[in-house]
Design an enzyme around this catalytic site. Sequence first.
Site, PDB file in Angstrom:
ATOM      1  N   THR A   1       8.447  25.624 -55.601  1.00 48.53           N
ATOM      2  CA  THR A   1       9.309  25.150 -54.520  1.00 48.53           C
ATOM      3  C   THR A   1      10.405  26.162 -54.223  1.00 48.53           C
ATOM      4  O   THR A   1      10.689  26.466 -53.064  1.00 48.53           O
ATOM      5  CB  THR A   1       9.933  23.793 -54.897  1.00 48.53           C
ATOM      6  OG1 THR A   1       8.880  22.855 -55.119  1.00 48.53           O
ATOM      7  CG2 THR A   1      10.830  23.278 -53.780  1.00 48.53           C
TER       8      THR A   1
ATOM      9  N   ARG B   1      18.204  24.134 -61.940  1.00 48.97           N
ATOM     10  CA  ARG B   1      18.106  25.565 -62.201  1.00 48.97           C
ATOM     11  C   ARG B   1      19.138  25.923 -63.258  1.00 48.97           C
ATOM     12  O   ARG B   1      20.225  25.345 -63.305  1.00 48.97           O
ATOM     13  CB  ARG B   1      18.348  26.387 -60.919  1.00 48.97           C
ATOM     14  CG  ARG B   1      17.195  26.343 -59.920  1.00 48.97           C
ATOM     15  CD  ARG B   1      15.987  27.102 -60.432  1.00 48.97           C
ATOM     16  NE  ARG B   1      14.882  27.144 -59.474  1.00 48.97           N
ATOM     17  CZ  ARG B   1      13.877  26.283 -59.447  1.00 48.97           C
ATOM     18  NH1 ARG B   1      13.844  25.299 -60.332  1.00 48.97           N
ATOM     19  NH2 ARG B   1      12.904  26.395 -58.565  1.00 48.97           N
TER      20      ARG B   1
ATOM     21  N   ASP C   1      15.854  21.941 -69.357  1.00 45.34           N
ATOM     22  CA  ASP C   1      14.534  22.547 -69.228  1.00 45.34           C
ATOM     23  C   ASP C   1      14.626  23.916 -68.564  1.00 45.34           C
ATOM     24  O   ASP C   1      13.618  24.588 -68.397  1.00 45.34           O
ATOM     25  CB  ASP C   1      13.632  21.622 -68.392  1.00 45.34           C
ATOM     26  CG  ASP C   1      12.195  22.123 -68.317  1.00 45.34           C
ATOM     27  OD1 ASP C   1      11.591  22.339 -69.382  1.00 45.34           O
ATOM     28  OD2 ASP C   1      11.687  22.302 -67.186  1.00 45.34           O
TER      29      ASP C   1
ATOM     30  N   GLU D   1      15.171  33.437 -68.084  1.00 42.50           N
ATOM     31  CA  GLU D   1      14.017  32.766 -68.690  1.00 42.50           C
ATOM     32  C   GLU D   1      12.944  33.786 -69.062  1.00 42.50           C
ATOM     33  O   GLU D   1      12.473  34.514 -68.180  1.00 42.50           O
ATOM     34  CB  GLU D   1      13.471  31.711 -67.721  1.00 42.50           C
ATOM     35  CG  GLU D   1      14.478  30.585 -67.539  1.00 42.50           C
ATOM     36  CD  GLU D   1      14.061  29.544 -66.517  1.00 42.50           C
ATOM     37  OE1 GLU D   1      14.602  28.426 -66.583  1.00 42.50           O
ATOM     38  OE2 GLU D   1      13.219  29.851 -65.652  1.00 42.50           O
TER      39      GLU D   1
ATOM     40  N   HIS E   1      11.193  25.373 -69.559  1.00 44.63           N
ATOM     41  CA  HIS E   1      10.924  25.289 -68.119  1.00 44.63           C
ATOM     42  C   HIS E   1       9.517  24.753 -67.854  1.00 44.63           C
ATOM     43  O   HIS E   1       8.706  25.351 -67.129  1.00 44.63           O
ATOM     44  CB  HIS E   1      11.106  26.644 -67.443  1.00 44.63           C
ATOM     45  CG  HIS E   1      11.363  26.519 -65.965  1.00 44.63           C
ATOM     46  ND1 HIS E   1      12.169  27.376 -65.267  1.00 44.63           N
ATOM     47  CD2 HIS E   1      10.924  25.602 -65.053  1.00 44.63           C
ATOM     48  CE1 HIS E   1      12.209  27.015 -63.984  1.00 44.63           C
ATOM     49  NE2 HIS E   1      11.456  25.937 -63.835  1.00 44.63           N
TER      50      HIS E   1
ATOM     51  N   ALA F   1       9.050  21.156 -67.254  1.00 46.78           N
ATOM     52  CA  ALA F   1       9.106  19.798 -66.700  1.00 46.78           C
ATOM     53  C   ALA F   1       8.176  19.619 -65.502  1.00 46.78           C
ATOM     54  O   ALA F   1       7.633  18.532 -65.282  1.00 46.78           O
ATOM     55  CB  ALA F   1      10.544  19.457 -66.296  1.00 46.78           C
ATOM     56  N   TRP F   2       7.964  20.662 -64.740  1.00 51.11           N
ATOM     57  CA  TRP F   2       7.186  20.598 -63.501  1.00 51.11           C
ATOM     58  C   TRP F   2       5.674  20.627 -63.730  1.00 51.11           C
ATOM     59  O   TRP F   2       4.901  20.370 -62.821  1.00 51.11           O
ATOM     60  CB  TRP F   2       7.542  21.808 -62.623  1.00 51.11           C
ATOM     61  CG  TRP F   2       7.222  23.120 -63.289  1.00 51.11           C
ATOM     62  CD1 TRP F   2       7.971  23.760 -64.226  1.00 51.11           C
ATOM     63  CD2 TRP F   2       6.059  23.928 -63.095  1.00 51.11           C
ATOM     64  NE1 TRP F   2       7.346  24.920 -64.633  1.00 51.11           N
ATOM     65  CE2 TRP F   2       6.183  25.049 -63.954  1.00 51.11           C
ATOM     66  CE3 TRP F   2       4.933  23.805 -62.277  1.00 51.11           C
ATOM     67  CZ2 TRP F   2       5.218  26.035 -64.007  1.00 51.11           C
ATOM     68  CZ3 TRP F   2       3.972  24.805 -62.337  1.00 51.11           C
ATOM     69  CH2 TRP F   2       4.125  25.911 -63.196  1.00 51.11           C
TER      70      TRP F   2
END
Length: 309
Positions: free
Chosen positions: A73, A233, A257, A262, A284, A286-287
């Site tokens: 996104t 973020r 998360d 990163e 990172h 969660a998505w």
Amino acid sequence: MKAVFLDRNTLSSHMELSVPQGVTQWVVYESTSPEQLLTHLAGADIAITNKVKIRREHLEQLPQLKFIQLTATGMDNIDTQAAKELGIEVKNVVGYSTESVAEHFFMLMLASLRGLKPYHTAMETGVWQADGRFCLTEPTLLDLHTRTLGIIGVGHIGKAITERAKAFGMRVLWAEREGKDPRNSDYTPFDQVLAQSDVLSLNCPLTPETHHLICERTLAKMQRKPLLINVARGAVVDPQAVYDALQQDKLLGFASDVFEQEPPRKDDPLMQLAQHPRVLLTPHVAWASEYALDKLWKKVKEQIEQFIQ
């Protein structure tokens, strides 16, 4: 049409990536460094990427490039203004991870409030047997019902979290943008949300206005010593300010998360909190539920095929 996927390793290795119809040359790289970018995109009509940064100086050297498809996104890694000026279309994918992120948020919230990490560790290491009591009650187990959840960033994910939180009996406050009057009765002034929340959920996009939105100044407005959860973020949070607040017992806990860099550096202040009983850190992810990834690739394929047609 030549299509190049620049960073395949940002998606699960278990995914089967079917090739979009109309693509005649399909090239996949596991990763792409800044030094490799122009070589990897040489002759490409379509670039597919998640996190590779594509700037004006790159786009100006890729005359054949017509379309950039993000597998995410967020669009901050693409110079969208330069792409527009050069006639290159850029598409992202929205809404594919709403359920996944909302469920991950609840995992973090419940695990933090119910003390999952220290209780599991007690079982794993024999602390319970050594203690001898019929049950352990430290740390305190905290319920969701009757608590107030403040949501900063009321998009698809914020609304999905709201729906689920109300089912648990939570009171939910939607924060208006800092310094703005509430747009309607659904919203609450920003400072009031900070003051009244037992749990704060960060769901806002990263913009110049939200960079380090959670900092020493805003943390000082949190009166209930809340649990802070970041599924937005990394840079929405000032890591040092959160570290200091937890050390000074001004926050109940912290779950995140996402990180400014990163993977995070070893000296990131947030990494120094990893042993705290109410701190949970995830990479990172969660998505990235199975359902969300399937939905994501279907949308990516559809948008590439529409462009080719």
